[in-house]
Design a protein around this motif. Sequence first.
Motif, short mmCIF file in Angstrom:
data_model
loop_
_atom_site.label_atom_id
_atom_site.label_comp_id
_atom_site.label_asym_id
_atom_site.label_seq_id
_atom_site.Cartn_x
_atom_site.Cartn_y
_atom_site.Cartn_z
N ASP A 1 71.48 70.42 -24.75
CA ASP A 1 71.06 69.59 -25.88
C ASP A 1 70.28 70.40 -26.91
O ASP A 1 69.82 69.87 -27.91
CB ASP A 1 70.24 68.41 -25.40
CG ASP A 1 68.96 68.80 -24.67
OD1 ASP A 1 68.59 70.00 -24.65
OD2 ASP A 1 68.31 67.90 -24.11
N GLY A 2 70.06 71.68 -26.67
CA GLY A 2 69.33 72.52 -27.60
C GLY A 2 67.82 72.38 -27.50
O GLY A 2 67.10 73.07 -28.21
N LEU A 3 67.34 71.49 -26.65
CA LEU A 3 65.90 71.29 -26.52
C LEU A 3 65.28 72.12 -25.40
O LEU A 3 64.09 72.34 -25.40
CB LEU A 3 65.60 69.81 -26.29
CG LEU A 3 66.04 68.85 -27.39
CD1 LEU A 3 65.76 67.41 -26.98
CD2 LEU A 3 65.38 69.19 -28.71
N PRO A 36 61.34 73.99 -22.17
CA PRO A 36 61.46 73.44 -23.52
C PRO A 36 61.37 74.57 -24.56
O PRO A 36 60.46 75.39 -24.52
CB PRO A 36 60.27 72.49 -23.65
CG PRO A 36 59.91 72.15 -22.23
CD PRO A 36 60.22 73.39 -21.43
N VAL A 37 62.33 74.60 -25.46
CA VAL A 37 62.39 75.65 -26.48
C VAL A 37 61.12 75.66 -27.33
O VAL A 37 60.64 76.72 -27.73
CB VAL A 37 63.64 75.47 -27.35
CG1 VAL A 37 63.67 76.45 -28.50
CG2 VAL A 37 64.90 75.62 -26.49
N LYS A 38 60.56 74.52 -27.58
CA LYS A 38 59.35 74.44 -28.42
C LYS A 38 58.20 75.27 -27.86
O LYS A 38 57.39 75.78 -28.62
CB LYS A 38 58.91 72.98 -28.58
CG LYS A 38 59.85 72.17 -29.46
CD LYS A 38 59.33 70.76 -29.66
CE LYS A 38 58.10 70.81 -30.46
NZ LYS A 38 58.01 70.06 -31.65
N THR A 39 58.13 75.44 -26.55
CA THR A 39 57.03 76.22 -25.98
C THR A 39 57.12 77.69 -26.37
O THR A 39 56.12 78.40 -26.34
CB THR A 39 56.98 76.12 -24.44
OG1 THR A 39 58.18 76.67 -23.89
CG2 THR A 39 56.81 74.70 -23.98
#
Length: 108
Positions: A1-3, A36-39
């Motif tokens: 999902d890219g997340l 999570p990519v955001k991290t």
Amino acid sequence: DGLCVTVTHASARAGFYGHCPTAAVSDALPRLRPLPVKTVFDKISLRHAEPPVPRQYVACTEDRAMPIALQRFVIERSPGISVQTLESDHSPFISHPGELVSALQNQL
């Protein structure tokens, strides 16, 4: 999902656990979870923290997940960071726990 980022057990074994004992790797692999990519990409700021937060980095020269050249690139862009270097893979907490403790204590 890219997340989130996930890795196969084979990729994790090669990328994260190169110096680790086989039994420890077998124990660690089922514990892996999506990251999570955001991290990785979200910026944080500690510039105004009171008291100032000490910044430490343990560079691992044998890390296949984050090669030492990339680690040095990140370190160069982090003025004021204390750096210790280990001849270790991505998981010194498993492969070189005594050396990791010593490196962290030397940074205090």
